[in-house]
Design a protein around this motif. Sequence first.
Motif, PDB file in Angstrom:
ATOM      1  N   ALA A 147      21.904   7.733  -0.336  1.00  0.00           N
ATOM      2  CA  ALA A 147      21.330   6.476   0.150  1.00  0.00           C
ATOM      3  C   ALA A 147      20.245   6.780   1.172  1.00  0.00           C
ATOM      4  CB  ALA A 147      22.405   5.591   0.770  1.00  0.00           C
ATOM      5  N   HIS A 148      19.080   6.138   0.987  1.00  0.00           N
ATOM      6  CA  HIS A 148      17.945   6.302   1.906  1.00  0.00           C
ATOM      7  C   HIS A 148      17.363   4.913   2.168  1.00  0.00           C
ATOM      8  CE1 HIS A 148      14.744   8.383   3.983  1.00  0.00           C
ATOM      9  NE2 HIS A 148      13.823   7.780   3.252  1.00  0.00           N
ATOM     10  N   PRO A 149      16.997   4.598   3.410  1.00  0.00           N
ATOM     11  CA  PRO A 149      16.578   3.223   3.711  1.00  0.00           C
ATOM     12  C   PRO A 149      15.153   2.871   3.294  1.00  0.00           C
ATOM     13  CG  PRO A 149      16.561   4.542   5.713  1.00  0.00           C
ATOM     14  CD  PRO A 149      17.112   5.418   4.633  1.00  0.00           C
ATOM     15  N   PHE A 150      14.279   3.846   3.109  1.00  0.00           N
ATOM     16  CA  PHE A 150      12.864   3.543   2.872  1.00  0.00           C
ATOM     17  C   PHE A 150      12.525   3.830   1.408  1.00  0.00           C
ATOM     18  CE2 PHE A 150      13.147   5.142   7.344  1.00  0.00           C
ATOM     19  CZ  PHE A 150      13.115   3.884   7.935  1.00  0.00           C
ATOM     20  N   ILE A 151      12.505   2.747   0.611  1.00  0.00           N
ATOM     21  CA  ILE A 151      12.330   2.847  -0.839  1.00  0.00           C
ATOM     22  C   ILE A 151      11.144   1.976  -1.265  1.00  0.00           C
ATOM     23  CG2 ILE A 151      13.364   2.390  -3.090  1.00  0.00           C
ATOM     24  CD1 ILE A 151      14.754   4.646  -1.703  1.00  0.00           C
ATOM     25  N   VAL A 152      10.309   2.525  -2.143  1.00  0.00           N
ATOM     26  CA  VAL A 152       9.265   1.753  -2.826  1.00  0.00           C
ATOM     27  C   VAL A 152       9.532   1.887  -4.317  1.00  0.00           C
ATOM     28  CG1 VAL A 152       6.813   1.536  -3.326  1.00  0.00           C
ATOM     29  CG2 VAL A 152       7.556   2.049  -1.001  1.00  0.00           C
ATOM     30  N   ASP A 153       9.920   0.786  -4.934  1.00  0.00           N
ATOM     31  CA  ASP A 153      10.331   0.777  -6.337  1.00  0.00           C
ATOM     32  C   ASP A 153       9.239   0.099  -7.169  1.00  0.00           C
ATOM     33  OD1 ASP A 153      11.574   0.504  -8.810  1.00  0.00           O
ATOM     34  OD2 ASP A 153      13.550   0.166  -7.923  1.00  0.00           O
ATOM     35  N   THR A 154       8.658   0.835  -8.119  1.00  0.00           N
ATOM     36  CA  THR A 154       7.574   0.267  -8.931  1.00  0.00           C
ATOM     37  C   THR A 154       8.061  -0.860  -9.842  1.00  0.00           C
ATOM     38  OG1 THR A 154       7.929   2.074 -10.517  1.00  0.00           O
ATOM     39  CG2 THR A 154       6.155   2.341  -8.916  1.00  0.00           C
ATOM     40  N   SER A 155       9.350  -0.894 -10.163  1.00  0.00           N
ATOM     41  CA  SER A 155       9.856  -2.007 -10.971  1.00  0.00           C
ATOM     42  C   SER A 155       9.856  -3.313 -10.183  1.00  0.00           C
ATOM     43  CB  SER A 155      11.272  -1.694 -11.469  1.00  0.00           C
ATOM     44  OG  SER A 155      12.202  -1.671 -10.392  1.00  0.00           O
ATOM     45  N   LEU A 156       9.844  -3.220  -8.851  1.00  0.00           N
ATOM     46  CA  LEU A 156       9.746  -4.408  -8.002  1.00  0.00           C
ATOM     47  C   LEU A 156       8.292  -4.718  -7.665  1.00  0.00           C
ATOM     48  CD1 LEU A 156      12.683  -3.709  -5.497  1.00  0.00           C
ATOM     49  CD2 LEU A 156      12.739  -4.960  -7.653  1.00  0.00           C
ATOM     50  N   LEU A 157       7.456  -3.681  -7.552  1.00  0.00           N
ATOM     51  CA  LEU A 157       6.036  -3.914  -7.252  1.00  0.00           C
ATOM     52  C   LEU A 157       5.319  -4.560  -8.421  1.00  0.00           C
ATOM     53  CD1 LEU A 157       4.839  -0.685  -5.398  1.00  0.00           C
ATOM     54  CD2 LEU A 157       5.770  -2.784  -4.456  1.00  0.00           C
ATOM     55  N   VAL A 171      -3.639   4.707   3.761  1.00  0.00           N
ATOM     56  CA  VAL A 171      -2.667   3.787   3.170  1.00  0.00           C
ATOM     57  C   VAL A 171      -1.250   4.301   3.339  1.00  0.00           C
ATOM     58  CG1 VAL A 171      -4.297   2.842   1.499  1.00  0.00           C
ATOM     59  CG2 VAL A 171      -2.928   4.837   0.895  1.00  0.00           C
ATOM     60  N   THR A 172      -1.087   5.572   3.710  1.00  0.00           N
ATOM     61  CA  THR A 172       0.261   6.106   3.909  1.00  0.00           C
ATOM     62  C   THR A 172       0.803   5.785   5.288  1.00  0.00           C
ATOM     63  OG1 THR A 172      -0.617   8.229   4.672  1.00  0.00           O
ATOM     64  CG2 THR A 172      -0.167   8.001   2.314  1.00  0.00           C
ATOM     65  N   ALA A 173      -0.031   5.279   6.197  1.00  0.00           N
ATOM     66  CA  ALA A 173       0.390   4.874   7.543  1.00  0.00           C
ATOM     67  C   ALA A 173       1.099   6.003   8.278  1.00  0.00           C
ATOM     68  CB  ALA A 173       1.277   3.630   7.475  1.00  0.00           C
ATOM     69  N   GLY A 174       0.671   7.228   8.057  1.00  0.00           N
ATOM     70  CA  GLY A 174       1.264   8.363   8.754  1.00  0.00           C
ATOM     71  C   GLY A 174       2.613   8.792   8.232  1.00  0.00           C
ATOM     72  N   ARG A 175       3.069   8.173   7.139  1.00  0.00           N
ATOM     73  CA  ARG A 175       4.374   8.541   6.571  1.00  0.00           C
ATOM     74  C   ARG A 175       4.241   9.674   5.555  1.00  0.00           C
ATOM     75  NH1 ARG A 175       8.476   4.761   7.127  1.00  0.00           N
ATOM     76  NH2 ARG A 175       7.991   3.270   8.781  1.00  0.00           N
ATOM     77  N   THR A 176       5.342  10.320   5.282  1.00  0.00           N
ATOM     78  CA  THR A 176       5.416  11.299   4.200  1.00  0.00           C
ATOM     79  C   THR A 176       5.920  10.579   2.957  1.00  0.00           C
ATOM     80  OG1 THR A 176       5.894  13.102   5.739  1.00  0.00           O
ATOM     81  CG2 THR A 176       6.455  13.453   3.422  1.00  0.00           C
ATOM     82  N   VAL A 177       5.140  10.616   1.887  1.00  0.00           N
ATOM     83  CA  VAL A 177       5.485   9.896   0.658  1.00  0.00           C
ATOM     84  C   VAL A 177       5.862  10.905  -0.413  1.00  0.00           C
ATOM     85  CG1 VAL A 177       4.693   8.289  -1.102  1.00  0.00           C
ATOM     86  CG2 VAL A 177       3.900   8.037   1.256  1.00  0.00           C
ATOM     87  N   LEU A 178       7.054  10.736  -0.981  1.00  0.00           N
ATOM     88  CA  LEU A 178       7.556  11.609  -2.037  1.00  0.00           C
ATOM     89  C   LEU A 178       7.952  10.754  -3.231  1.00  0.00           C
ATOM     90  CD1 LEU A 178       9.853  14.032   0.025  1.00  0.00           C
ATOM     91  CD2 LEU A 178       7.484  14.424  -0.710  1.00  0.00           C
ATOM     92  N   ALA A 179       7.474  11.141  -4.409  1.00  0.00           N
ATOM     93  CA  ALA A 179       7.835  10.451  -5.650  1.00  0.00           C
ATOM     94  C   ALA A 179       8.909  11.249  -6.366  1.00  0.00           C
ATOM     95  CB  ALA A 179       6.611  10.272  -6.535  1.00  0.00           C
ATOM     96  N   LEU A 180       9.913  10.542  -6.868  1.00  0.00           N
ATOM     97  CA  LEU A 180      11.102  11.203  -7.420  1.00  0.00           C
ATOM     98  C   LEU A 180      11.440  10.647  -8.795  1.00  0.00           C
ATOM     99  CD1 LEU A 180      14.407  12.032  -5.654  1.00  0.00           C
ATOM    100  CD2 LEU A 180      14.472  10.405  -7.539  1.00  0.00           C
ATOM    101  N   ASP A 181      11.934  11.517  -9.656  1.00  0.00           N
ATOM    102  CA  ASP A 181      12.473  11.085 -10.946  1.00  0.00           C
ATOM    103  C   ASP A 181      13.593  12.043 -11.342  1.00  0.00           C
ATOM    104  OD1 ASP A 181      12.202   9.261 -13.353  1.00  0.00           O
ATOM    105  OD2 ASP A 181      12.097  11.233 -14.308  1.00  0.00           O
ATOM    106  N   THR A 200      13.286  12.696   5.801  1.00  0.00           N
ATOM    107  CA  THR A 200      13.366  12.411   7.238  1.00  0.00           C
ATOM    108  C   THR A 200      13.205  10.917   7.479  1.00  0.00           C
ATOM    109  OG1 THR A 200      10.987  12.603   7.625  1.00  0.00           O
ATOM    110  CG2 THR A 200      12.271  14.653   7.604  1.00  0.00           C
ATOM    111  N   PRO A 201      13.368  10.454   8.725  1.00  0.00           N
ATOM    112  CA  PRO A 201      13.138   9.034   9.016  1.00  0.00           C
ATOM    113  C   PRO A 201      11.710   8.571   8.745  1.00  0.00           C
ATOM    114  CG  PRO A 201      14.435  10.047  10.759  1.00  0.00           C
ATOM    115  CD  PRO A 201      13.985  11.154   9.867  1.00  0.00           C
ATOM    116  N   GLN A 202      10.776   9.499   8.583  1.00  0.00           N
ATOM    117  CA  GLN A 202       9.398   9.134   8.287  1.00  0.00           C
ATOM    118  C   GLN A 202       9.052   9.304   6.810  1.00  0.00           C
ATOM    119  OE1 GLN A 202       7.559   7.737  10.519  1.00  0.00           O
ATOM    120  NE2 GLN A 202       9.076   8.011  12.133  1.00  0.00           N
ATOM    121  N   THR A 203      10.055   9.526   5.965  1.00  0.00           N
ATOM    122  CA  THR A 203       9.813   9.770   4.545  1.00  0.00           C
ATOM    123  C   THR A 203      10.051   8.502   3.737  1.00  0.00           C
ATOM    124  OG1 THR A 203      10.512  12.076   4.786  1.00  0.00           O
ATOM    125  CG2 THR A 203      10.430  11.180   2.551  1.00  0.00           C
ATOM    126  N   ILE A 204       9.116   8.199   2.855  1.00  0.00           N
ATOM    127  CA  ILE A 204       9.238   7.075   1.927  1.00  0.00           C
ATOM    128  C   ILE A 204       9.459   7.640   0.535  1.00  0.00           C
ATOM    129  CG2 ILE A 204       8.036   5.133   0.851  1.00  0.00           C
ATOM    130  CD1 ILE A 204       6.564   4.683   3.455  1.00  0.00           C
TER     131      ILE A 204
END
Length: 766
Positions: A470-480, A369-379, A450-454
């Motif tokens: 500013a980073h272009p690849f964002i997954v926001d749980t308030s929108l999901l 489900v990560t599609a080969g990307r690096t996923v980092l959760a931040l707070d 990196t460009p492969q980081t979400i």
Amino acid sequence: MVTYLRNKIHRAKTIARNLLGLSIDDSATHADTPAMADDDKTASSAAAIPAAAAAGDDATNQSHSERSSLKRASPHDGHDDEDMTAAAEKKPKTTSKEDDEGGEWQTISRGSKKQKKLPRPGKNYPSITFSPNARLQSKIGVSHLRDLVTYIFADGTGPQWCAVTHRPAFRKIVAVMVPGLEEAMFKAGADLAKFNETRDDDLDAPPAEKQLQQKHASPDDYYPRALDKEQLPEALRPFADMFPHLWPVKTPGDDRHGKMHSPMAAFLTTPAPKDKSKQQQNGGSSGGGVKPAREPSGWKNERTRITEYLATASELAENGYLVHPAMLPAGAAARESFRLPEGWALTRVDDAAVADGPVAEAEVQQGSVTAGRTVLALDCEMCLTGEAEFALTRISIVDWSGDVVLDELVRPAKPITDYLTRFSGITEEMLAPVTTTLADVQARLLDLLTPQTILVGHSLESDTKAMQLAHPFIVDTSLLFPHPRGPPLKSSLKWLAEKYLGRSIQKGGASGHNSIEDARTCLDLVKQKCEKGRGWGTSDAQGENLFRRLARAGTAYKAQGGDAALGGVEVGKTSGAVDWGDPGKGYGAGATVRFGCASDDEVVEAVLRCVNGDADGREVRGGGVDFTWARFRELEAAQGWWNTNRIEKKASGGSDGGGGGGGGPPPDEEKQDADDVEGCVRRLTERIQRIHAALPPCTALILYSGSGDPRRMAALQAAQAQWRKEYNTPGRKWDELSVQWTDVEEQALKRAAQKARSGIGFITVK
């Protein structure tokens, strides 16, 4: 008198013997009183005469024996041939099981159950009527029309705004949605030829006058009004022949924020069934607190890659993010005018990285489900360094496995005025030895992202502003997981964790929030979303599809006939969905049969097929389906209500935001009918007449518009979104905004939303 009493006793004994299966000979062995013995002798001698006469006619005697419903032969089979013949015709047929030697036992056999006849008008005929004694305090909603369907055909509760009689006699229900139909069209003196020129006159009334009208609202505003054929425009006069009343119907929405919710979702989604087992455990009450999310009936998980949940540039801008220039189209005015605010940093992502962002399929692990990307959760945790000025004091990052990648305390450049310890958990003692600055954190993040980081988080616009990054690849749980009442409202992370994860976080106290715990919570919510699919956590997952509800809990009654109609038996109801485009891609996916159309004429043909069935029964069973839902859209296009943005989004591979199957009018047809509202209304009336004439008896027909005119509301909402986007952009000053939003525009939006939420409906029984 004595003779009368003897006859009464004799008849009582005869009935008792028949019930016990005893013959005269059997009863002779029992001792009786002398008087009773005399009665038996008298009865026996009286029975001998017709029995002897009947012995000469074996055929007649055999016929009487076959029609008897008793287990043993009656001692009075020969009495009163005419009366017995008439009575025997009402009894079940019997056939001899044994010879007369074995006690004369007989087997009772019943004929096949006949289907109930259709009730006649005036006697046991179903109806839906309005009573002045009904509990009606405001306009009925679209959900009330939906609940009427579930009450008649399933396990819904009875309506209090109308009277439904002889519910079991209803055979079919047809519901037709007609966007573009307005109440003003049915007013006396309405000129449909010039309707578009005057329909917004009420919105131009002074605010004080509008408030006065709303304050003194009368029952006439929400009571149904009778249709007077002579008072209607000529194109709408046939409505008075089909429907007795026009019902004002309110579309779901939020007047406070000027929002209107989907009328299609309100009608085709029913509330999720209550969990009775949990109520019993709680002593019969539903209990307090957040109700845990549950899968609707018929839910199927659709494993989805995380890349499908990346926020678009427009979504980021609308929610206050600084959009990375790599996400803006080359040559666009927004990109040409982009200026990085002072102190901010951009991750090293250029146009080529965005274009080549997706990892090659050969390099992606099967089923990942990560599609080969690096996923980092931040707070992040912040404190105040001035009035409404927040500064970063702690940043925590975890990877896809939940392991801590970065956890740093940060000393703000300005003096701290409020540590916000009850929220951040940061104290003066904790920051005293810290020397890490915001610039140090930015440098580490630029190497980490990196460009492969979400980047995953909850309402990350606040965190990115605190990090000034500013980073272009964002997954926001308030929108999901959108707020049930829609934007701009957002659900808190604490509420989402309790509802979807069954987890209690941010319990407060002196320690405040835990940023690592919050980051892991966001990560777990995203993982759940990837496993469940796009519909999880949205309004679609909070209820049950109407078609599936009818199939699950549809009820049959004796009056409807058939083998299963034993009285209130759950057998499931069949359904049909008819819409422009492909209804199978929206709410219509739960219907038994689905028909995609390209014109209103095709919609009519499909509705008739659903109601009457196909001759060969290949696609629609003989006799048709029980419930049919359809939507006309020609008038909607002629009125200019059609959301072309959704059509374009659908054509580019997106989804029809209304929950339908997409589709759209051909460009030439849309242009041709743009100013011909009267012609569209006339054709609409003819189509409804055709459907009404083809309905079988005992069929309910529900016609509703869904909403009022949404165009003014949509225009003001677009202006508000543009203003919010510019206002939340770092570095922009209030007096430099291209759009101004004051209380005048806010009140205009509320009035426009009220009009957009004012729909109409019609109900009748054929």
